[in-house]
Design an enzyme around this catalytic site. Structure first.
Site, PDB file in Angstrom:
ATOM      1  N   SER A   1      59.399   7.309 -11.365  1.00  0.00           N
ATOM      2  CA  SER A   1      58.355   8.147 -11.962  1.00  0.00           C
ATOM      3  C   SER A   1      57.751   7.433 -13.165  1.00  0.00           C
ATOM      4  O   SER A   1      58.427   6.596 -13.800  1.00  0.00           O
ATOM      5  CB  SER A   1      58.962   9.472 -12.427  1.00  0.00           C
ATOM      6  OG  SER A   1      58.042  10.166 -13.262  1.00  0.00           O
TER       7      SER A   1
ATOM      8  N   TYR B   1      65.058  14.729 -16.191  1.00  0.00           N
ATOM      9  CA  TYR B   1      64.340  14.136 -15.055  1.00  0.00           C
ATOM     10  C   TYR B   1      64.167  12.635 -15.275  1.00  0.00           C
ATOM     11  O   TYR B   1      64.456  11.816 -14.392  1.00  0.00           O
ATOM     12  CB  TYR B   1      62.982  14.826 -14.919  1.00  0.00           C
ATOM     13  CG  TYR B   1      62.095  14.258 -13.845  1.00  0.00           C
ATOM     14  CD1 TYR B   1      62.363  14.495 -12.496  1.00  0.00           C
ATOM     15  CD2 TYR B   1      60.976  13.484 -14.174  1.00  0.00           C
ATOM     16  CE1 TYR B   1      61.538  13.965 -11.510  1.00  0.00           C
ATOM     17  CE2 TYR B   1      60.157  12.966 -13.197  1.00  0.00           C
ATOM     18  CZ  TYR B   1      60.431  13.207 -11.868  1.00  0.00           C
ATOM     19  OH  TYR B   1      59.625  12.688 -10.891  1.00  0.00           O
TER      20      TYR B   1
HETATM   21  N1  LIG Z   1      54.038  14.701  -8.084  1.00  0.00           N
HETATM   22  C1  LIG Z   1      54.188  13.961  -9.180  1.00  0.00           C
HETATM   23  O1  LIG Z   1      53.422  14.067 -10.149  1.00  0.00           O
HETATM   24  C2  LIG Z   1      55.297  12.945  -9.236  1.00  0.00           C
HETATM   25  C3  LIG Z   1      55.262  12.001 -10.267  1.00  0.00           C
HETATM   26  C4  LIG Z   1      56.274  11.064 -10.348  1.00  0.00           C
HETATM   27  C5  LIG Z   1      57.285  11.045  -9.411  1.00  0.00           C
HETATM   28  N2  LIG Z   1      57.299  11.979  -8.419  1.00  0.00           N
HETATM   29  C6  LIG Z   1      58.401  11.912  -7.452  1.00  0.00           C
HETATM   30  O2  LIG Z   1      57.847  11.793  -6.155  1.00  0.00           O
HETATM   31  C7  LIG Z   1      58.756  12.338  -5.212  1.00  0.00           C
HETATM   32  C8  LIG Z   1      58.022  13.259  -4.279  1.00  0.00           C
HETATM   33  O3  LIG Z   1      57.489  14.307  -5.048  1.00  0.00           O
HETATM   34  P1  LIG Z   1      56.224  15.166  -4.573  1.00  0.00           P
HETATM   35  O4  LIG Z   1      55.306  15.220  -5.703  1.00  0.00           O
HETATM   36  O5  LIG Z   1      55.758  14.720  -3.263  1.00  0.00           O
HETATM   37  O6  LIG Z   1      56.943  16.598  -4.491  1.00  0.00           O
HETATM   38  P2  LIG Z   1      57.011  17.699  -3.335  1.00  0.00           P
HETATM   39  O7  LIG Z   1      57.728  18.833  -3.962  1.00  0.00           O
HETATM   40  O8  LIG Z   1      55.664  17.925  -2.747  1.00  0.00           O
HETATM   41  O9  LIG Z   1      57.930  17.019  -2.232  1.00  0.00           O
HETATM   42  C9  LIG Z   1      59.321  16.820  -2.422  1.00  0.00           C
HETATM   43  C10 LIG Z   1      59.999  16.960  -1.076  1.00  0.00           C
HETATM   44  O10 LIG Z   1      61.406  16.716  -1.283  1.00  0.00           O
HETATM   45  C11 LIG Z   1      62.115  17.687  -0.545  1.00  0.00           C
HETATM   46  N3  LIG Z   1      63.440  17.898  -1.114  1.00  0.00           N
HETATM   47  C12 LIG Z   1      63.766  18.459  -2.300  1.00  0.00           C
HETATM   48  N4  LIG Z   1      65.110  18.491  -2.431  1.00  0.00           N
HETATM   49  C13 LIG Z   1      65.623  17.931  -1.301  1.00  0.00           C
HETATM   50  C14 LIG Z   1      66.931  17.692  -0.849  1.00  0.00           C
HETATM   51  N5  LIG Z   1      68.022  18.032  -1.572  1.00  0.00           N
HETATM   52  N6  LIG Z   1      67.086  17.096   0.343  1.00  0.00           N
HETATM   53  C15 LIG Z   1      66.016  16.757   1.094  1.00  0.00           C
HETATM   54  N7  LIG Z   1      64.759  16.969   0.725  1.00  0.00           N
HETATM   55  C16 LIG Z   1      64.570  17.553  -0.474  1.00  0.00           C
HETATM   56  C17 LIG Z   1      61.260  18.948  -0.636  1.00  0.00           C
HETATM   57  O11 LIG Z   1      61.602  19.891   0.369  1.00  0.00           O
HETATM   58  C18 LIG Z   1      59.873  18.365  -0.469  1.00  0.00           C
HETATM   59  O12 LIG Z   1      59.499  18.270   0.896  1.00  0.00           O
HETATM   60  C19 LIG Z   1      59.874  12.994  -6.030  1.00  0.00           C
HETATM   61  O13 LIG Z   1      60.972  12.112  -6.068  1.00  0.00           O
HETATM   62  C20 LIG Z   1      59.271  13.147  -7.404  1.00  0.00           C
HETATM   63  O14 LIG Z   1      60.241  13.119  -8.406  1.00  0.00           O
HETATM   64  C21 LIG Z   1      56.329  12.920  -8.313  1.00  0.00           C
END
Ligand SMILES: NC(=O)c1ccc[n+]([C@@H]2O[C@H](COP(=O)([O-])OP(=O)(O)OC[C@H]3O[C@@H](n4cnc5c(N)ncnc54)[C@H](O)[C@@H]3O)[C@@H](O)[C@H]2O)c1
Length: 283
Positions: A164, A177
């Site tokens: 992130s 986080y």
């Molecule tokens: N969206 C942002 O701004 C952002 C920024 C930096 C990093 N991230 C990282 O990107 C990644 C994806 O995030 P996103 O924004 O697509 O979020 P999102 O919530 O749209 O998708 C996350 C997915 O992970 C799945 N998930 C959660 N816990 C789980 C578990 N225990 N086992 C299996 N699946 C699980 C959820 O069901 C979901 O489908 C994450 O690791 C998040 O930390 C996101």
């Protein structure tokens, strides 16, 4: 001794490209996307499938994983959805095993699943700490370990973890986080040094703010009601923090995933890739 052959420009002969996009193609490759039911994982699964890969989508949201797989299949791609809780080693091993059972190989592993935590470190309870470490960090360890085992049996491969922008600077209220994601960054760089000799590349994304279900938690007021104005103000704040005035969409990360999954990035390993609109620049 490697002798410079005088070629300063032009396409490397051994790639045999007829089209400049050929190195980005994934025909015949097999990819696992853990956390592929939503957001960045979903977009990645869709892009990898469109590039020709067969995709195994794992998520704790089994219906969501199945829906994405069906969507890909309806567009002529190849995908299956599998229920997997990435905080459980057995589930992650089973996800990778599914790819091996169905396709006999694994070329790309995307460890995308992750969850947020808000609040000062002073208030972090042990169970919350354990949950964040399990879902955000153990998942990357288990996923990378399982992929390395599978890829050692084949011709190597590409592993893509997700950290992130939070790893780049301390922000009050994001500490728990950020520390799990900082660990994902070091896990990625260390694995890259340990498994590179097997033809396995390990990289991580460090996404900036990307509008997905993950960010929708900023939409709720204290009492749990939807507060659109609060969300809009949050997005605007993030946009203002980007020199190019943008917040990200899931596809912005998926394009990077495609690059890292493909031969186009064959010289890249052990790196943290920052598609973040410049948001993480200090100052
Ligand atoms: N969206 C942002 O701004 C952002 C920024 C930096 C990093 N991230 C990282 O990107 C990644 C994806 O995030 P996103 O924004 O697509 O979020 P999102 O919530 O749209 O998708 C996350 C997915 O992970 C799945 N998930 C959660 N816990 C789980 C578990 N225990 N086992 C299996 N699946 C699980 C959820 O069901 C979901 O489908 C994450 O690791 C998040 O930390 C996101």
């Amino acid at each position: 001794m490697t002798v410079f052959d005088g070629t300063l420009v032009g396409l490397p002969v051994e790639v045999g490209m007829s089209d400049v996009f050929d190195p980005f193609r994934l025909d015949g490759r097999v990819a696992c996307v853990a956390g592929g039911a939503s957001g960045i994982g979903r977009a990645s699964a869709e892009v990898l499938a469109r590039a020709g890969a067969s995709v195994v989508i794992g998520d704790i949201d089994a219906d969501g994983a199945e829906t994405v797989a069906k969507q890909i299949a309806s567009e002529g791609g190849r995908a299956v959805g599998v229920r997997a809780d990435v905080s459980r080693r057995a589930d992650v091993d089973a996800l990778v095993q599914r790819a091996l059972d169905v396709h006999g190989r694994l070329d790309v592993m995307c460890n995308v699943a992750g969850i947020a935590a808000d609040g000062p470190l002073e208030d972090v309870e042990e169970d919350e700490f354990d949950r964040l470490v399990a879902v955000n960090l153990k998942s990357a360890l288990f996923g990378t370990q399982a992929a390395v085992r599978a890829m050692k049996r084949g011709d190597g491969g590409s592993i893509i973890n997700v950290a992130s922008a939070a790893i780049d600077m301390p922000v009050a209220g994001y500490g728990l986080y950020a520390l799990t994601k900082s660990a994902v960054s070091m896990l990625t760089q260390t694995f890259a040094t340990e498994v590179g000799s097997h033809g396995i590349r390990v990289n991580a994304l460090a996404p900036g703010l990307t509008l997905t279900a993950f960010t929708s938690r900023h939409m709720y007021a204290e009492d749990g009601s939807i507060d659109q104005a609060r969300y809009d103000a949050f997005v605007e704040r993030m946009r203002a923090g980007s020199p190019i005035g943008r917040v990200g969409e899931a596809i912005d990360q998926a394009w990077l995933v495609l690059y890292l999954a493909s031969d186009a990035s064959r010289f890249c390993t052990g790196q943290i890739w920052r598609a973040n609109g410049g948001q993480a620049l200090p100052g």
